[in-house]
Enzyme design. Structure first.
Site, mmCIF file in Angstrom:
data_model
loop_
_atom_site.group_PDB
_atom_site.id
_atom_site.type_symbol
_atom_site.label_atom_id
_atom_site.label_comp_id
_atom_site.label_asym_id
_atom_site.label_seq_id
_atom_site.Cartn_x
_atom_site.Cartn_y
_atom_site.Cartn_z
ATOM 1 N N LYS A 1 0.799 -1.225 0.000
ATOM 2 C CA LYS A 1 0.000 0.000 0.000
ATOM 3 C C LYS A 1 0.837 1.283 0.000
ATOM 4 O O LYS A 1 0.288 2.366 -0.166
ATOM 5 C CB LYS A 1 -0.952 -0.012 1.187
ATOM 6 C CG LYS A 1 -2.030 -1.084 1.037
ATOM 7 C CD LYS A 1 -3.027 -1.046 2.164
ATOM 8 C CE LYS A 1 -4.165 -2.017 1.926
ATOM 9 N NZ LYS A 1 -3.736 -3.435 2.093
HETATM 10 C C1 LIG Z 1 -4.542 -4.427 1.777
HETATM 11 C C2 LIG Z 1 -3.897 -5.715 1.627
HETATM 12 C C3 LIG Z 1 -4.421 -6.698 0.779
HETATM 13 C C4 LIG Z 1 -5.716 -6.488 0.032
HETATM 14 O O1 LIG Z 1 -5.589 -5.532 -0.974
HETATM 15 P P1 LIG Z 1 -6.909 -4.918 -1.635
HETATM 16 O O2 LIG Z 1 -6.427 -3.909 -2.595
HETATM 17 O O3 LIG Z 1 -7.714 -4.323 -0.528
HETATM 18 O O4 LIG Z 1 -7.620 -6.055 -2.282
HETATM 19 C C5 LIG Z 1 -3.715 -7.870 0.627
HETATM 20 N N1 LIG Z 1 -2.578 -8.101 1.307
HETATM 21 C C6 LIG Z 1 -2.054 -7.199 2.141
HETATM 22 C C7 LIG Z 1 -0.820 -7.531 2.887
HETATM 23 C C8 LIG Z 1 -2.675 -5.965 2.323
HETATM 24 O O5 LIG Z 1 -2.161 -5.080 3.156
#
Ligand SMILES: *Cc1c(COP(=O)(O)O)cnc(C)c1O
Length: 432
Positions: free
Chosen positions: A106
């Site tokens: 993210k």
């Molecule tokens: C947020 C997150 C996800 C999910 O991603 P999305 O875009 O919400 O589908 C998967 N793995 C990790 C480690 C995350 O932090």
């Protein structure tokens, strides 16, 4: 590029406005007014271009009215300050997206959004905004880190008490400055519901300029498409000719939706696999054609504990709401915690690779799909460093996982959070 709301494509809004607003006034998600197409010459050149050159070309059309090319270059240079390597794991590749400052994928979206918003707010009249965000674990840290010290912006993070890992909690609650963590007695969906309610609460909105940093914000969502282009580049540079199959651990479906966006713009991809834990709303939809949100179930891959994934409507839109078209390009699979742990052990025992629970869910989905559709270009996304989920990784693999240097100091910092039990608590906090 202008944007429309998914409920009304008649009225268009600028990138700047959609970044500031987050959600459209009609409460639906913003979406690009059209899907730009890359020139085939760009696709052909990808293997030879730098990550920054790729990012400028890919992101340019989405921001062209509100950021100059040099502003975009400054932002992207800041945000893309780490690597996105592909590691060979057996016959597959792990696309490691955890080399950023908060050890999860993210960081790119949150960093991009923070820098855009910081710039846009500077030009607003009262130069102040509050970013309100719900997190199931990783969003909060990435957003907090992205916005830390950004002038004119306060960040309020809601997280479900006891449902995030120790490092995640430290990343949310120890920064101070313009970052406040609200510790909610409830689930991630409770947090997200509270955030949604606040956005349409006229008492709050008449006093505070609220914006969202969840993956519903286009500035968080769209830059995530870069991962898929970078992976394509690396595969090509390793002489892999097959089109990639991407297995994506999915919660709110922002990441996979960004990959599908890249594909719709021209990136050659063979298939997308949405890999879920027990929170299988989309798997059910693919099987039955009925979309029915579910209550969240707590799992060991807690960043995917989402019962009503916000971005799925954007995926439907990318496939013109045609389920047949969706099925040709997209598969959704779900795995239990027990299956996930078996996969983590298998990956470790057979390939000496430590996968976090999210990456392991994606590995399972890829394995199942490729058993029926063989290819040399199977890629699963490793969305978090194993140390972010240290308890489950250590107990499942019976090994010690060390924290990377850049988070070690956090463990000694003191947690500051405000206990929040209901919407009224949030409201009075925002109005105080
Ligand atoms: C947020 C997150 C996800 C999910 O991603 P999305 O875009 O919400 O589908 C998967 N793995 C990790 C480690 C995350 O932090």
């Amino acid at each position: 590029m202008k944007y429309v709301s998914l409920a009304n494509n008649q009225q268009t809004t600028s990138f700047k406005e959609v970044v500031i607003q987050g959600l459209a006034p009609d409460k639906s998600l913003y979406y690009p007014a059209y899907i730009p197409q890359w020139k085939s010459s760009f696709i052909e050149q990808i293997p030879k271009l730098s990550d920054l050159e790729i990012a400028l070309e890919a992101m340019g059309p989405f921001v062209d009215e509100d950021l100059s090319l040099s502003e975009l270059e400054l932002i992207l240079t800041d945000v893309l300050c780490f690597d996105f390597p592909l590691q060979k794991v057996g016959d597959f590749y792990s696309l490691e997206l955890f080399h950023g400052p908060t050890l999860a994928f993210k960081d790119v979206g949150a960093g991009f959004m923070a820098r855009c918003l910081g710039r846009f707010i500077q030009n607003e009249q009262n130069k102040k905004a509050t970013v309100l965000v719900a997190t199931s674990g990783d969003t909060g840290g990435a957003v907090a880190n992205g916005f830390l010290g950004v002038e004119g912006i306060d960040v309020v993070i809601l997280y479900p008490s006891g449902k995030v890992s120790p490092i995640q909690e430290k990343q949310l609650t120890t920064l101070g400055q313009n970052i406040t963590a609200l510790e909610v007695q409830g689930t991630f969906d409770d947090c997200q519901d509270m955030v949604k309610k606040a956005f349409v609460d006229t008492d709050i909105n008449s006093k505070v300029k609220l914006t969202s940093a969840n993956s519903i914000n286009v500035a968080r969502w769209i830059p995530q498409m870069l991962y898929y282009i970078f992976a394509y580049k690396t595969l090509k540079n390793n002489g892999i000719q097959d089109l990639p199959v991407f297995a994506v651990p999915s919660g709110n479906f922002g990441n996979i939706c960004a990959g599908i966006l890249a594909h719709k713009m021209g990136l050659p991809v063979s298939h997308f696999i949405a890999c879920n834990n027990a929170n299988d709303t989309v798997v059910d939809f693919m099987n039955t054609g009925v979309y029915r949100p579910k209550d969240t179930v707590a799992t060991i891959s807690n960043a995917m504990d989402v019962g009503n994934p916000s971005n799925f409507v954007r995926i439907l839109e990318l496939f013109n709401k045609q389920k047949k078209e969706l099925e040709l390009n997209f598969t959704a699979l779900s795995y239990s915690d027990a299956e996930t742990k078996v996969a983590m052990r298998e990956i470790y025992d057979e390939f000496n690779y430590v996968a976090d629970p999210h990456g392991a869910v994606a590995y399972l989905g890829l394995q199942a799909y490729i058993a029926k559709n063989p290819t040399s270009a199977g890629v699963f996304l490793e969305t978090a460093h194993p140390s972010k989920f240290i308890d489950v990784v250590e107990s499942t693999l019976d090994i010690k996982v060390s924290l990377p240097e850049n988070v070690r100091y956090l463990m000694n910092r003191k947690k500051h959070s405000i206990l929040t039990s209901n919407y009224e608590d949030l409201k009075s906090f925002l109005l105080q």
